[in-house]
Design an enzyme around this catalytic site. Structure first.
Site, mmCIF file in Angstrom:
data_model
loop_
_atom_site.group_PDB
_atom_site.id
_atom_site.type_symbol
_atom_site.label_atom_id
_atom_site.label_comp_id
_atom_site.label_asym_id
_atom_site.label_seq_id
_atom_site.Cartn_x
_atom_site.Cartn_y
_atom_site.Cartn_z
ATOM 1 C CG ASP A 109 -2.052 -1.029 1.016
ATOM 2 O OD1 ASP A 109 -2.536 -1.160 -0.111
ATOM 3 O OD2 ASP A 109 -2.410 -1.706 1.993
ATOM 4 C CG ASP A 156 -7.130 -3.822 -4.000
ATOM 5 O OD1 ASP A 156 -7.464 -4.815 -4.672
ATOM 6 O OD2 ASP A 156 -7.713 -3.494 -2.967
HETATM 7 N N1 GLY Z 1 -7.194 -1.621 -1.135
HETATM 8 C C1 GLY Z 1 -8.195 -2.131 -0.269
HETATM 9 C C2 GLY Z 1 -9.569 -1.786 -0.687
HETATM 10 O O1 GLY Z 1 -9.830 -1.336 -1.779
HETATM 11 O O2 GLY Z 1 -10.452 -1.973 0.128
#
Ligand code: GLY
Length: 394
Positions: free
Chosen positions: A113, A175
């Site tokens: 992230d 993601d």
């Molecule tokens: N990246 C985690 C979500 O979209 O919830």
């Protein structure tokens, strides 16, 4: 007779505009949303304990998280966007303060992230101010993300954990496409192409392994880090392993649009176009997806404003990148519809409401019953970005 003609003209829309309320222009809408954002986002700051970031809302109060949370960078990122639009010095000071407060997260990162966290905060700080002082932390985050790449799998690892009942060895979630922008930025800033090569490898491998025939994608693909083969495909936050989790489809649309913009690789544009066509076909009339396109109780399922905002920002950009004229018009029309719905009282807070957030009605993780029908910082961030893109400010 004259009155009858007037009535017909009014009903058919031919009568002069003065007879009907004028439709708000997109410029007026943008100015209304950013005026709201200035006041709401300053109010969030006033409610936050030192060193924390806004996570969501509970019992009418803002809930908080640390810089290490994957969503922490969106608050400073939105402050930078609000500053970019209004050039208010007080907002800039807040943007600087919350960007600096992200720095400790480089020392305790536990996932991919880093792109969300640092490209939204430090990346925007650098792009908007041009001050190279923001660069070292951004590049450190990019180095940490690049360190998660495995040349055997050809992708960067997303999470370090496996959920209860599963044994993942090298999970990659869709993601992660979003985090590649941090790597492309690092390549641009340093001239070191290895950052770019990792991003390109990840995006190419993800086309092969994450997507289904119908243009939708899996949420999670687990790889064998020794052989590079796919061990398992499924979901973590969606309705079912074979379903189309809405925000994941949004990450895919945005990720491939961004990767085409950064690299010019035709396959990335083609992938973004495939995802866009699928979404244009499946989105509801008002443009706001249900939290999963295959959720069983549609239309009695929750909508996800965050997924709409991500898609909307990507649709605006894709409309200007694709050479398919019809698709471009459809992307623009969908983006305008999403913007108008999100800026309506159904989704947009009034001043002083929603503990300072802009948008109501997002879904974080429904299967875990976590963050269902709440405001979320990334919904606001991508909504503001969509407006800046629409107005060609970004
Ligand atoms: N990246 C985690 C979500 O979209 O919830």
């Amino acid at each position: 007779m004259k009155r009858l003609v007037s009535l017909i003209l009014l009903l058919t829309g031919v009568l002069p505009l003065s007879a009907k309320p004028a439709r708000e222009s997109m410029e007026e809408l943008t100015s209304r949303v950013f005026a709201l954002a200035e006041s709401q986002y300053a109010a969030i700051d006033a409610a936050l304990p030192e060193g924390t970031f806004p996570k969501s809302v509970s019992k009418d109060a803002v809930t908080t998280e640390e810089a290490t949370a994957w969503t922490a960078g969106f608050y400073p990122g939105s402050l930078w966007y609000i500053y970019l639009y209004g050039k208010d010095g007080r907002i800039r000071s807040l943007a600087e303060k919350y960007t600096r407060a992200m720095e400790p997260a480089t020392r305790s990162h536990i996932s991919h992230d880093l792109g969300f966290q640092f490209n939204c905060s430090y990346g925007n700080a650098l792009r908007i101010t041009g001050d190279p002082g923001w660069q070292p932390v951004l590049l450190e985050a990019a180095r940490l993300l690049a360190g998660r790449f495995n040349p055997v799998t050809g992708v960067t690892r997303s999470w370090n954990f496996s959920p209860k009942g599963k044994t993942w060895l090298f999970p990659v979630i869709i993601d992660n496409m979003m985090n590649l922008e941090l790597l492309t930025e690092a390549a641009r800033l340093t001239g070191d192409d290895s950052f770019r090569d990792i991003a390109v490898s990840h995006a190419r491998t993800t086309i092969r392994n994450h997507f289904r025939e119908d243009g939708t994608c899996f949420h999670v693909v687990d790889y064998d880090p020794e052989t590079g083969s796919v061990r398992w495909r499924g979901t973590h936050q969606g309705y079912a392993d074979g379903s189309a989790w809405a925000r994941g489809q949004g990450w895919a649309l945005y990720g491939y649009t961004m990767m085409y913009e950064k690299t010019g690789e035709a396959a990335f544009l083609a992938q973004a176009e495939t995802v866009a066509r699928m979404l244009l076909e499946r989105l509801p009339g008002d443009g706001i997806p249900y939290w999963d396109f295959d959720a069983p109780e549609i239309p009695d399922e929750h909508r996800d404003a965050s997924a709409a905002a991500v898609m909307c920002s990507a649709f605006v950009r894709l409309a200007s990148l694709t050479s398919d004229r019809k698709l471009s018009r459809q992307c623009s029309a969908m983006a305008e519809k999403q913007i108008r719905t999100l800026a309506s009282p159904l989704y947009l807070a009034c001043v002083g409401e929603n503990a300072g957030f802009l948008l109501y009605h997002s879904v974080g993780n429904l299967p875990k019953k976590s963050q269902v029908d709440v405001p979320l910082p990334y919904a606001d961030y991508y909504f503001l970005e969509a407006l800046l893109r629409w107005n060609k400010i970004l």
